[in-house]
Write a protein that holds these residues in place. Structure first.
Motif, PDB file in Angstrom:
ATOM      1  N   LEU A 153      38.526  62.842  42.271  1.00 46.72           N
ATOM      2  CA  LEU A 153      39.752  63.039  42.172  1.00 46.72           C
ATOM      3  C   LEU A 153      40.448  61.776  42.966  1.00 46.72           C
ATOM      4  CD1 LEU A 153      42.659  64.535  41.940  1.00 46.72           C
ATOM      5  CD2 LEU A 153      42.374  65.484  44.175  1.00 46.72           C
ATOM      6  N   VAL A 154      39.957  61.386  43.894  1.00 42.01           N
ATOM      7  CA  VAL A 154      40.302  60.029  44.809  1.00 42.01           C
ATOM      8  C   VAL A 154      40.467  58.776  43.727  1.00 42.01           C
ATOM      9  CG1 VAL A 154      39.905  58.571  46.577  1.00 42.01           C
ATOM     10  CG2 VAL A 154      40.350  61.131  46.981  1.00 42.01           C
ATOM     11  N   GLU A 195      42.577  54.793  40.448  1.00 35.97           N
ATOM     12  CA  GLU A 195      42.637  53.937  39.114  1.00 35.97           C
ATOM     13  C   GLU A 195      43.964  53.700  38.522  1.00 35.97           C
ATOM     14  OE1 GLU A 195      39.519  55.433  36.585  1.00 35.97           O
ATOM     15  OE2 GLU A 195      37.975  54.808  37.900  1.00 35.97           O
ATOM     16  N   GLU A 196      44.749  54.816  38.765  1.00 36.12           N
ATOM     17  CA  GLU A 196      46.277  54.993  38.165  1.00 36.12           C
ATOM     18  C   GLU A 196      47.358  53.961  39.067  1.00 36.12           C
ATOM     19  OE1 GLU A 196      47.493  59.008  37.897  1.00 36.12           O
ATOM     20  OE2 GLU A 196      45.887  59.674  36.772  1.00 36.12           O
ATOM     21  N   ALA A 228      41.884  68.590  48.380  1.00 33.95           N
ATOM     22  CA  ALA A 228      41.930  67.751  47.037  1.00 33.95           C
ATOM     23  C   ALA A 228      42.915  68.525  45.969  1.00 33.95           C
ATOM     24  CB  ALA A 228      40.682  67.858  46.231  1.00 33.95           C
ATOM     25  N   GLU A 229      42.925  69.900  46.236  1.00 34.33           N
ATOM     26  CA  GLU A 229      43.962  71.022  45.311  1.00 34.33           C
ATOM     27  C   GLU A 229      45.371  70.661  45.823  1.00 34.33           C
ATOM     28  OE1 GLU A 229      45.085  75.461  44.816  1.00 34.33           O
ATOM     29  OE2 GLU A 229      43.263  75.238  46.078  1.00 34.33           O
ATOM     30  N   MET A 230      45.593  70.484  46.726  1.00 32.86           N
ATOM     31  CA  MET A 230      47.123  70.134  47.317  1.00 32.86           C
ATOM     32  C   MET A 230      47.540  68.675  46.844  1.00 32.86           C
ATOM     33  SD  MET A 230      49.849  70.732  48.550  1.00 32.86           S
ATOM     34  CE  MET A 230      49.950  72.236  49.695  1.00 32.86           C
ATOM     35  N   ILE A 260      50.371  67.860  43.893  1.00 24.88           N
ATOM     36  CA  ILE A 260      51.315  66.758  44.568  1.00 24.88           C
ATOM     37  C   ILE A 260      51.449  65.576  43.303  1.00 24.88           C
ATOM     38  CG2 ILE A 260      52.294  64.789  46.163  1.00 24.88           C
ATOM     39  CD1 ILE A 260      51.092  66.843  48.251  1.00 24.88           C
ATOM     40  N   TRP A 261      50.313  64.966  43.140  1.00 27.03           N
ATOM     41  CA  TRP A 261      50.103  63.779  42.439  1.00 27.03           C
ATOM     42  C   TRP A 261      50.564  64.133  40.850  1.00 27.03           C
ATOM     43  CZ3 TRP A 261      50.471  58.765  43.600  1.00 27.03           C
ATOM     44  CH2 TRP A 261      49.736  57.807  42.889  1.00 27.03           C
ATOM     45  N   TYR A 262      49.813  65.136  40.397  1.00 28.01           N
ATOM     46  CA  TYR A 262      49.786  65.384  38.882  1.00 28.01           C
ATOM     47  C   TYR A 262      50.988  66.504  38.522  1.00 28.01           C
ATOM     48  CZ  TYR A 262      45.592  62.737  38.411  1.00 28.01           C
ATOM     49  OH  TYR A 262      44.268  61.735  38.508  1.00 28.01           O
TER      50      TYR A 262
END
Length: 106
Positions: free
Chosen positions: A7-8, A13-14, A65-67, A71-73
């Motif tokens: 995930l990180v 990369e984005e 990672a879930e949180m 938030i990001w996606y």
């Protein structure tokens, strides 16, 4: 590779393509501990750089990672209960919305 690390890496990369210049005036370093993974991102008025995990950070944040993914996606915006309940821990929570703004996420 651990799921947290995947995930990180996907998010970092984005970052370059999403970066919005001018959101920050001074260089600010963010350290995120996402589940079992860590990332340090330095943002200035003109650029963002992923720096690994070394050095001082102006804002440290720990969450799952879930949180972080939510938030990001998914556009989830944490509220006070996310911080008070411990889902997100940060020494400078008021910088986090500006971080999201620097990537067009807010």
């Amino acid at each position: 590779m651990h799921e947290d690390q995947k995930l990180v890496e996907a998010i970092t990369e984005e970052m370059g393509a999403l970066f919005c210049k001018g959101v920050f005036t001074d260089r600010t370093v963010f350290r995120f501990n996402v589940g079992e993974s860590s990332i340090t991102v330095a943002i200035s008025a003109e650029s963002c750089e992923v720096e690994g995990v070394a050095g001082e950070a102006g804002c440290s944040c720990r969450t799952s990672a879930e949180m972080f993914s939510k938030i990001w996606y998914d556009g989830y915006r944490p509220g006070i209960m996310d911080f008070l309940g411990g889902a997100i821990k940060s020494d400078a929570p008021l910088l986090l919305p500006q971080f999201l703004r620097a990537f067009g996420k807010l």
